[in-house]
Write a protein that holds these residues in place. Structure first.
Motif, PDB file in Angstrom:
ATOM      1  N   UNK A  19       2.657   2.073  13.632  1.00 11.13           N
ATOM      2  CA  UNK A  19       1.572   1.152  13.253  1.00 11.13           C
ATOM      3  C   UNK A  19       1.574  -0.041  14.206  1.00 11.13           C
ATOM      4  N   UNK A  20       0.517  -0.843  14.135  1.00 13.54           N
ATOM      5  CA  UNK A  20       0.453  -2.043  14.980  1.00 13.54           C
ATOM      6  C   UNK A  20       1.629  -2.970  14.685  1.00 13.54           C
ATOM      7  N   UNK A  21       1.956  -3.115  13.410  1.00 18.20           N
ATOM      8  CA  UNK A  21       3.070  -3.965  13.008  1.00 18.20           C
ATOM      9  C   UNK A  21       4.394  -3.395  13.514  1.00 18.20           C
ATOM     10  N   UNK A  22       4.579  -2.095  13.348  1.00 15.86           N
ATOM     11  CA  UNK A  22       5.821  -1.449  13.757  1.00 15.86           C
ATOM     12  C   UNK A  22       6.040  -1.510  15.260  1.00 15.86           C
ATOM     13  N   UNK A  23       4.974  -1.370  16.036  1.00 13.68           N
ATOM     14  CA  UNK A  23       5.107  -1.486  17.491  1.00 13.68           C
ATOM     15  C   UNK A  23       5.418  -2.922  17.897  1.00 13.68           C
ATOM     16  N   UNK A  24       4.748  -3.885  17.226  1.00 14.71           N
ATOM     17  CA  UNK A  24       4.940  -5.291  17.571  1.00 14.71           C
ATOM     18  C   UNK A  24       6.390  -5.730  17.341  1.00 14.71           C
ATOM     19  N   UNK A  25       6.994  -5.252  16.248  1.00 13.91           N
ATOM     20  CA  UNK A  25       8.354  -5.663  15.916  1.00 13.91           C
ATOM     21  C   UNK A  25       9.395  -4.593  16.274  1.00 13.91           C
ATOM     22  N   UNK A  26       8.993  -3.627  17.093  1.00 19.01           N
ATOM     23  CA  UNK A  26       9.922  -2.652  17.684  1.00 19.01           C
ATOM     24  C   UNK A  26      10.750  -1.924  16.628  1.00 19.01           C
ATOM     25  N   UNK A  27      10.061  -1.329  15.668  1.00 18.13           N
ATOM     26  CA  UNK A  27      10.749  -0.589  14.620  1.00 18.13           C
ATOM     27  C   UNK A  27      11.589   0.556  15.197  1.00 18.13           C
ATOM     28  N   UNK A  54      -2.526   4.760   8.189  1.00 19.09           N
ATOM     29  CA  UNK A  54      -3.787   4.983   7.503  1.00 19.09           C
ATOM     30  C   UNK A  54      -4.370   3.702   6.944  1.00 19.09           C
ATOM     31  N   UNK A  55      -5.192   3.870   5.901  1.00 15.83           N
ATOM     32  CA  UNK A  55      -5.832   2.736   5.241  1.00 15.83           C
ATOM     33  C   UNK A  55      -5.523   2.798   3.747  1.00 15.83           C
ATOM     34  N   UNK A  90      -5.550 -10.234  -2.046  1.00 16.42           N
ATOM     35  CA  UNK A  90      -5.918  -8.817  -1.980  1.00 16.42           C
ATOM     36  C   UNK A  90      -4.733  -8.078  -1.375  1.00 16.42           C
ATOM     37  N   UNK A  91      -3.931  -7.476  -2.250  1.00 17.70           N
ATOM     38  CA  UNK A  91      -2.701  -6.793  -1.843  1.00 17.70           C
ATOM     39  C   UNK A  91      -3.003  -5.309  -1.618  1.00 17.70           C
ATOM     40  N   UNK A  92      -2.723  -4.760  -0.433  1.00 15.24           N
ATOM     41  CA  UNK A  92      -2.987  -3.337  -0.214  1.00 15.24           C
ATOM     42  C   UNK A  92      -2.129  -2.450  -1.118  1.00 15.24           C
ATOM     43  N   UNK A  93      -2.765  -1.425  -1.678  1.00 13.09           N
ATOM     44  CA  UNK A  93      -2.077  -0.437  -2.516  1.00 13.09           C
ATOM     45  C   UNK A  93      -2.365   0.939  -1.929  1.00 13.09           C
ATOM     46  N   UNK A  94      -1.352   1.554  -1.369  1.00  9.35           N
ATOM     47  CA  UNK A  94      -1.509   2.861  -0.741  1.00  9.35           C
ATOM     48  C   UNK A  94      -1.299   3.983  -1.756  1.00  9.35           C
ATOM     49  N   UNK A  95      -1.622   5.213  -1.353  1.00  3.26           N
ATOM     50  CA  UNK A  95      -1.363   6.362  -2.218  1.00  3.26           C
ATOM     51  C   UNK A  95       0.136   6.498  -2.496  1.00  3.26           C
ATOM     52  N   UNK A  96       0.963   6.166  -1.496  1.00  4.79           N
ATOM     53  CA  UNK A  96       2.409   6.221  -1.694  1.00  4.79           C
ATOM     54  C   UNK A  96       2.862   5.216  -2.752  1.00  4.79           C
ATOM     55  N   UNK A  97       2.200   4.051  -2.813  1.00  2.01           N
ATOM     56  CA  UNK A  97       2.547   3.063  -3.836  1.00  2.01           C
ATOM     57  C   UNK A  97       2.125   3.541  -5.225  1.00  2.01           C
TER      58      UNK A  97
END
Length: 509
Positions: free
Chosen positions: A44-52, A96-97, A114-121
């Protein structure tokens, strides 16, 4: 003989014993959860930015994660990352979204988050709900209980359709995703639950209450109590057991139940089992799994990774956020009896996210916790260092000493003629009680049970003021702010500006 109830109870007991036998070390569970979260989000954009990817390859991913990723509160992560989700981007902080956004103002009067809620959540919350049902095997309930219906008083399940996703409060989102096999037990049912207006929805519940055989209740104490009162008044009853004689369990959540215990019990013909849960907009965090305690067991293997910051004044900024260099620890290093600010990383794309709650471990071997307050409800304007937990203890002392019921209160540090005072408003059905006596007792209790408060009272904190108002005033305030029912909680601590609005509101009634 309740054949179905006996079968269900046996299945639950068997499943619970198997779960206990197979349960892994919670610390190892947490290490595994963190690695799974990092692996799923590394592209993800976040994961790339913080070098997961580099964090995953490091010798100690948990330590590297804490060193690399900063703390986030809602405003920070929304302004830097989640705004892209609102603009239609995907793969931002989670692959995903999100299918849902949970609307959460936390307390009355706030702008909705507005807190994102994914299918996994959604799956995580479902699993936690099933574990709560399994834990009922530990509460010595008769087989008949497992054939009764469950009243879940949450927010509306009529979610707002935004095309690519839906929005609503977390209780409404959760209820709209109830498994089909559970719907015959679920009350008030899908049709009534879709009613958006809280008063209209409760009126429908009140009118149909006699048609149901309720064995369990679930919801926030303040709104549950108000609903029960309306049922009792409408049907001209003495207690709620006159219409729901098989009511045995109340699953509380969102706030501490203790302040409501006295007034709540007045609505019952006999005691019922109170079970605490910890379902926030950000995830299902913990649940009470045994009857010997009111503490809740952290769900350490369910898509949530926890970190803990010591709840000390030098780490908390005036707006309730954390200072950037505050130390954090993992589950293996927590201490019993110490307050911590809770951080979450989750399958909804939350990363080192401060949800605003403070918790305390009551049993480090079982990893059981209790909610002790909110970082924004930490009254420390003049060094008094009052947490909500300490405020609740003081209110319970007043209730016990004077045989009062004070289910609601709010307090602010206000400046009068150049000196600071703690100004309390107590919600009670006995507003004619002598205020001076309550004021002195409250002040004396806090001084004797809180060293920092005692020091503040000898210096910058000049005094205490108390106003008694009907408890309904607090519910009217919620309605005035268009935040009635559902997940809404009353502010326990207000800043001076909000407190002035509150005072003006009380004087106008």
């Amino acid at each position: 003989m309740p054949i179905l109830g006996t079968i269900i109870k046996k299945l639950i007991e068997t499943k619970d014993k198997v779960s206990d036998f197979l349960e892994r070390d919670p610390v190892e569970d947490q290490n595994k959860v963190l690695k799974e979260l990092l692996a799923q989000a590394k592209d993800t954009a976040f994961g790339r930015h913080y070098h997961f990817d580099e964090i995953l390859e490091s010798e100690n991913p948990a330590e590297r994660f804490a060193q690399t990723v900063p703390f986030f509160d809602y405003n920070k992560i929304n302004d830097e990352w989640w705004y892209r989700l609102h603009d239609g981007e995907s793969d931002v902080t989670w692959p995903g979204s999100p299918s849902y956004f949970a609307l959460s103002s936390g307390t009355t009067g706030g702008t909705s988050k507005r807190i994102p809620i994914t299918d996994e959540m959604i799956q995580s919350i479902r699993r936690a709900g099933i574990r709560q049902v399994e834990a009922l095997a530990n509460f010595d309930l008769d087989p008949e209980f497992f054939e009764k219906e469950i009243m879940m008083l949450g927010s509306s399940t009529d979610l707002i359709d935004k095309g690519s996703h839906q929005e609503g409060e977390i209780s409404g989102i959760s209820a709209s995703n109830i498994p089909f096999w559970f719907r015959s037990y679920y009350k008030p049912g899908m049709e009534i639950s879709k009613i958006d207006d809280w008063d209209t929805r409760v009126q429908k519940i009140v009118e149909q209450a006699g048609d149901w055989d309720i064995g369990a209740l679930s919801g926030i104490p303040s709104w549950m109590e108000l609903m029960l009162q309306k049922v009792i008044e409408y049907h001209d009853l003495e207690t709620i057991h006159d219409i729901w004689p098989n009511l045995q369990v109340y699953t509380s959540g969102g706030v501490a139940f203790e302040p409501y215990e006295k007034s709540f019990n007045k609505l019952l013909a006999h005691p019922i089992i109170v079970i605490d849960t910890y379902l926030a907009s950000e995830g299902f965090i913990a649940l009470q799994s045994r009857k010997e305690t009111q503490s809740m067991k952290l769900l350490t293997n369910n898509g949530l990774y926890f970190e803990f910051v010591p709840f000390e004044s030098q780490y908390i900024q005036s707006d309730g956020s954390l200072v950037p260099d505050a130390p954090s620890i993992g589950l293996s290093d927590v201490e019993q009896g110490k307050d911590y600010v809770l951080l979450l990383s989750s399958v909804s794309g939350l990363w080192r996210y401060m949800i605003g709650d403070t918790i305390q471990f009551t049993d480090v071997d079982r990893y059981e916790i209790r909610i002790t307050g909110r970082t924004k409800f930490f009254l420390n304007v003049v060094g008094s260092q009052l947490s909500v937990n300490k405020m609740n203890d003081a209110i319970r002392h007043l209730e016990d000493k004077y045989d009062l019921k004070i289910p609601e209160f709010t307090v602010a540090a206000v400046k009068i003629d150049g000196s600071y005072y703690h100004h309390w408003y107590l919600g009670t059905d006995t507003p004619e009680f002598p205020v001076d006596e309550l004021t002195d007792t409250l002040d004396e209790y806090l001084q004797s049970h809180n060293k920092n408060y005692g020091v503040a009272r000898s210096k910058a904190l000049h005094g205490v003021r108390v106003n008694l108002v009907p408890k309904a005033r607090f519910y009217d305030w919620s309605e005035r702010n268009k935040k009635k029912g559902g997940q809404v909680k009353m502010e326990k601590v207000m800043d001076e500006e909000k407190f002035q609005e509150w005072e003006a509101f009380c004087e106008s009634q």
